[in-house]
Design a protein around this motif. Structure first.
Motif, mmCIF file in Angstrom:
data_model
loop_
_atom_site.group_PDB
_atom_site.id
_atom_site.type_symbol
_atom_site.label_atom_id
_atom_site.label_comp_id
_atom_site.label_asym_id
_atom_site.label_seq_id
_atom_site.Cartn_x
_atom_site.Cartn_y
_atom_site.Cartn_z
ATOM 1 N N LEU D 62 -35.007 -23.091 12.040
ATOM 2 C CA LEU D 62 -34.231 -24.002 12.890
ATOM 3 C C LEU D 62 -33.168 -23.254 13.678
ATOM 4 O O LEU D 62 -32.737 -23.708 14.731
ATOM 5 C CB LEU D 62 -33.579 -25.118 12.064
ATOM 6 C CG LEU D 62 -34.482 -26.350 11.952
ATOM 7 C CD1 LEU D 62 -35.543 -26.152 10.901
ATOM 8 C CD2 LEU D 62 -33.670 -27.592 11.742
ATOM 9 N N VAL D 63 -32.700 -22.151 13.128
ATOM 10 C CA VAL D 63 -31.867 -21.258 13.929
ATOM 11 C C VAL D 63 -32.555 -19.906 13.946
ATOM 12 O O VAL D 63 -33.292 -19.561 13.030
ATOM 13 C CB VAL D 63 -30.423 -21.106 13.358
ATOM 14 C CG1 VAL D 63 -29.670 -22.425 13.451
ATOM 15 C CG2 VAL D 63 -30.433 -20.590 11.929
ATOM 16 N N ASP D 64 -32.349 -19.158 15.013
ATOM 17 C CA ASP D 64 -32.960 -17.833 15.074
ATOM 18 C C ASP D 64 -31.912 -16.785 14.713
ATOM 19 O O ASP D 64 -30.836 -17.118 14.214
ATOM 20 C CB ASP D 64 -33.561 -17.585 16.467
ATOM 21 C CG ASP D 64 -32.537 -17.772 17.572
ATOM 22 O OD1 ASP D 64 -31.333 -17.457 17.365
ATOM 23 O OD2 ASP D 64 -32.923 -18.246 18.659
ATOM 24 N N GLU D 65 -32.217 -15.522 14.937
ATOM 25 C CA GLU D 65 -31.322 -14.456 14.514
ATOM 26 C C GLU D 65 -30.142 -14.259 15.457
ATOM 27 O O GLU D 65 -29.279 -13.422 15.208
ATOM 28 C CB GLU D 65 -32.104 -13.145 14.356
ATOM 29 C CG GLU D 65 -33.048 -13.157 13.175
ATOM 30 C CD GLU D 65 -32.359 -13.621 11.886
ATOM 31 O OE1 GLU D 65 -31.303 -13.056 11.534
ATOM 32 O OE2 GLU D 65 -32.860 -14.573 11.244
ATOM 33 N N ARG D 66 -30.128 -14.986 16.573
ATOM 34 C CA ARG D 66 -29.020 -14.802 17.512
ATOM 35 C C ARG D 66 -27.765 -15.506 16.985
ATOM 36 O O ARG D 66 -27.841 -16.558 16.366
ATOM 37 C CB ARG D 66 -29.389 -15.352 18.885
ATOM 38 C CG ARG D 66 -30.522 -14.546 19.531
ATOM 39 C CD ARG D 66 -31.044 -15.235 20.753
ATOM 40 N NE ARG D 66 -30.086 -15.138 21.868
ATOM 41 C CZ ARG D 66 -30.094 -15.974 22.895
ATOM 42 N NH1 ARG D 66 -30.966 -16.973 22.930
ATOM 43 N NH2 ARG D 66 -29.212 -15.831 23.862
ATOM 44 N N TYR D 67 -26.638 -14.897 17.286
ATOM 45 C CA TYR D 67 -25.375 -15.433 16.774
ATOM 46 C C TYR D 67 -25.104 -16.822 17.320
ATOM 47 O O TYR D 67 -24.568 -17.684 16.625
ATOM 48 C CB TYR D 67 -24.239 -14.474 17.128
ATOM 49 C CG TYR D 67 -22.881 -14.927 16.680
ATOM 50 C CD1 TYR D 67 -22.680 -15.514 15.428
ATOM 51 C CD2 TYR D 67 -21.771 -14.756 17.498
ATOM 52 C CE1 TYR D 67 -21.415 -15.916 15.018
ATOM 53 C CE2 TYR D 67 -20.510 -15.147 17.099
ATOM 54 C CZ TYR D 67 -20.336 -15.738 15.857
ATOM 55 O OH TYR D 67 -19.088 -16.138 15.455
ATOM 56 N N ARG D 68 -25.484 -17.072 18.572
ATOM 57 C CA ARG D 68 -25.080 -18.351 19.150
ATOM 58 C C ARG D 68 -25.640 -19.541 18.391
ATOM 59 O O ARG D 68 -24.939 -20.525 18.188
ATOM 60 C CB ARG D 68 -25.417 -18.457 20.632
ATOM 61 C CG ARG D 68 -26.903 -18.335 20.941
ATOM 62 C CD ARG D 68 -27.158 -18.613 22.431
ATOM 63 N NE ARG D 68 -26.863 -19.989 22.743
ATOM 64 C CZ ARG D 68 -25.913 -20.402 23.579
ATOM 65 N NH1 ARG D 68 -25.194 -19.545 24.226
ATOM 66 N NH2 ARG D 68 -25.705 -21.684 23.775
ATOM 67 N N SER D 69 -26.889 -19.450 17.931
ATOM 68 C CA SER D 69 -27.448 -20.596 17.203
ATOM 69 C C SER D 69 -26.780 -20.691 15.825
ATOM 70 O O SER D 69 -26.526 -21.777 15.323
ATOM 71 C CB SER D 69 -28.974 -20.483 17.070
ATOM 72 O OG SER D 69 -29.333 -19.399 16.252
ATOM 73 N N GLN D 70 -26.447 -19.543 15.237
ATOM 74 C CA GLN D 70 -25.791 -19.585 13.927
ATOM 75 C C GLN D 70 -24.337 -20.036 14.065
ATOM 76 O O GLN D 70 -23.784 -20.654 13.145
ATOM 77 C CB GLN D 70 -25.909 -18.220 13.248
ATOM 78 C CG GLN D 70 -27.392 -17.819 13.138
ATOM 79 C CD GLN D 70 -27.702 -16.902 11.978
ATOM 80 O OE1 GLN D 70 -26.912 -16.736 11.055
ATOM 81 N NE2 GLN D 70 -28.878 -16.298 12.019
ATOM 82 N N HIS D 71 -23.722 -19.729 15.182
ATOM 83 C CA HIS D 71 -22.359 -20.215 15.451
ATOM 84 C C HIS D 71 -22.362 -21.741 15.590
ATOM 85 O O HIS D 71 -21.490 -22.430 15.048
ATOM 86 C CB HIS D 71 -21.833 -19.569 16.743
ATOM 87 C CG HIS D 71 -20.408 -19.864 17.049
ATOM 88 N ND1 HIS D 71 -20.033 -20.795 17.988
ATOM 89 C CD2 HIS D 71 -19.259 -19.384 16.530
ATOM 90 C CE1 HIS D 71 -18.695 -20.856 18.048
ATOM 91 N NE2 HIS D 71 -18.208 -20.001 17.175
ATOM 92 N N ALA D 72 -23.365 -22.255 16.290
ATOM 93 C CA ALA D 72 -23.476 -23.713 16.445
ATOM 94 C C ALA D 72 -23.640 -24.376 15.081
ATOM 95 O O ALA D 72 -23.002 -25.388 14.779
ATOM 96 C CB ALA D 72 -24.659 -24.047 17.353
#
Ligand SMILES: [Mg+2]
Ligand SMILES: [Mg+2]
Ligand SMILES: [Mg+2]
Ligand SMILES: [Mg+2]
Ligand SMILES: [Mg+2]
Ligand SMILES: [Mg+2]
Lengths: 146, 146, 146, 146, 146, 146
Positions: D62-72
């Protein structure tokens, strides 16, 4: 930095400076009559950040052994940590970590009115998940009468 | 400012700049690829500060009409206001007023990794009692993914 | 204390009393129909303070084994801790420690209207850095319906 | 659940569902185009709750390895935790524990307007003292742009 | 809803229900022995939301004229508002508005243990900027002993 | 009161005193070397409470016209208001009102160590709904270096 005549901005600029600029900025501030120290700390524990700043201030003689100066510093640190934590003064407990450069500056609030001593704590760095690169900038500024 | 390659520091330096330096810093940041706007606001009402920043961002095209960009901006403003209010996001209700310079910067978190858009809100100014001179510096920084 | 006819003031006066006055005040409150217990706790851990108060209340029979009375007590403790922590319900995490005297009082809100049971938690003591003498007074009061 | 066309309600209904209904609800949400995952976590440590939700999101893609999706995701979790903690984002530190079911849902805010991706974190469970049966229900919902 | 046997989930499901389902859910909850009322409120003022819920509870006889029941309700509302506000219990002051459906449910925490009365306040709706469509879902749940 | 030798307890006892005891306590504190003033304020507006306390302090000469003493007072008031508000420094905005007696005391933290000046703000009164009798006690204590 040459034009900077206020306590808080001085603290922030030193905390945000990099490389040789740090010493240059600190020297410039000292020339104007501010007492200055600075340092680095990285941690998931708020208390280690507080301790690092208190230790730097004591070691450099910016606060003395009396409680009142340490009380002034403590609450300036807590205020700066509000900008850092933005809602919670917590790091590891909410699964985040921080790498900071901090400064402590003592002097008048502004060079135009030098008959009063105040204290500023500046913080600048990166906050984020304990994963490399998963972080963004953060800053804090706390000001208190001394 | 020349060496400044990160989003949040850019926002803070512009918010803290004075006189002609403001435009110089903004131009330098735009040359590096950041979208930038800035402004001033003084108020005892938090909502007026939020509105001033949102209006500046919209007028300069830093956010578009879609809710997602305005949501990103709103929460970055709230985060910056935590540094400003240090515990309560309130001004007149707790008998204090603020005079601020603010900036909004959009770009990558750092110029080393330009494939992602983030947004920074910087605030710098004076907070205090509604009595002339009874005030000290304050700052705030909020960062959000766009 | 003789004139004291309200729940919260009773709790505060007992928490603030010293030496023989503690027992005198507690006895006076019991004569008026309040249920009272009190104790001491020093810690850098909020949970130890909560546990000490909950244990005292249970041991003295001020709360029974039902969750509702313990829920009332828990939230009264949290409310009192807001006065103690003033912004963060944290101690060691923000590098401070506390030495407290506390009281738990159960009865009507005031002796003029005795047909309803409420609970008060009073706290009084010293908060500060983990350095001898680097501390100042602190108090808290939490009130809840039982 | 059949009529449910919004992101947050979908997240809450899945977090509140029991037994076979959980899979039924998740399947129904996926049929409508939402990406969904869910799980359980019990802890006295906020960071373990955050880690459990982040791990579930990453494992299910549901989230990928990029910080932006994990930040969200991180800030949506923090928002949901505000409903859970109601004033303090703390558990064991304030002597309470939680048993939760959580969900993560990604999609448009509502099926009427599908051209934008948002993320919802739903939490539902029991919070209370570390004593069997001394607990009551709690819920949280956090929503962020992706 | 048929399987729902707990106070808080009942409150949330009624607050989240739409159209005819609202009455159906409320009737189902009343059949199980819960006292239930519900309503709608939209405002930029937290105090109007509190007043709307308190008025509904009083009008429907869920709380009586004694302070203790109104105290229980008030703090349950404040707890639910923490989920709504996520950090600040403020709306218009931070330039946001809310449209809510709320419920108040009184009964045992769960139908398995019916000898104790508790109160739940559920809230579900949209929060956002005062611009049409610039909003996302929000929910809150507060539980208190009665 | 005779035995009371500390700043904060002096402030609390004066704020909690009734009738003739108020003057007696204040006189006793002044005899020991504390500077003391006190007053009453009732309001739904936090800023009116702050203004009432600041005005009393200025009128009685406990703070002078310099910002540093007023800064010390302001933050002591905010700290005391945390005990009053228990989570939110808000009154009318969350539909509650307060009737307070307050005190301001200046002197050493304790009579054993008189070479340092601190300031205490004590508050004691009733908080509740704007309905007669629907209220309970509340207190606050803020301490700051001068
Ligand atoms: Mg202090
Ligand atoms: Mg939002
Ligand atoms: Mg509870
Ligand atoms: Mg962030
Ligand atoms: Mg209350
Ligand atoms: Mg200040």
């Amino acid at each position: 930095m040459e034009q900077c005549s206020s306590l808080g901005k001085t603290a922030l600029l030193i905390a945000m400076a990099e490389g040789e600029l740090i010493d240059t900025y600190a020297a410039s501030a000292r020339d104007k009559g501010f007492a200055v120290t600075y340092g680095k700390v990285g941690s998931m524990d708020i208390q280690k950040i507080i301790a690092a700043i208190e230790t730097a201030a004591r070691r450099e003689g910016l606060v003395d052994e009396r409680y009142r100066s340490q009380h002034a510093l403590y609450h300036a640190i807590l205020d700066a940590l509000q900008g850092l934590g933005r809602g919670q003064i917590q790091l590891g407990n909410v699964l985040r970590t921080v790498g900071l450069r901090f400064s402590i500056v003592i002097g008048p609030r502004t060079l135009k009115d030098t008959d009063d001593l105040w204290l500023a704590v500046g913080m600048y760095g990166m906050i984020g998940a304990p994963i490399k690169g998963h972080e963004h900038e953060v800053c804090g500024l706390g000001i208190n009468h001394l």
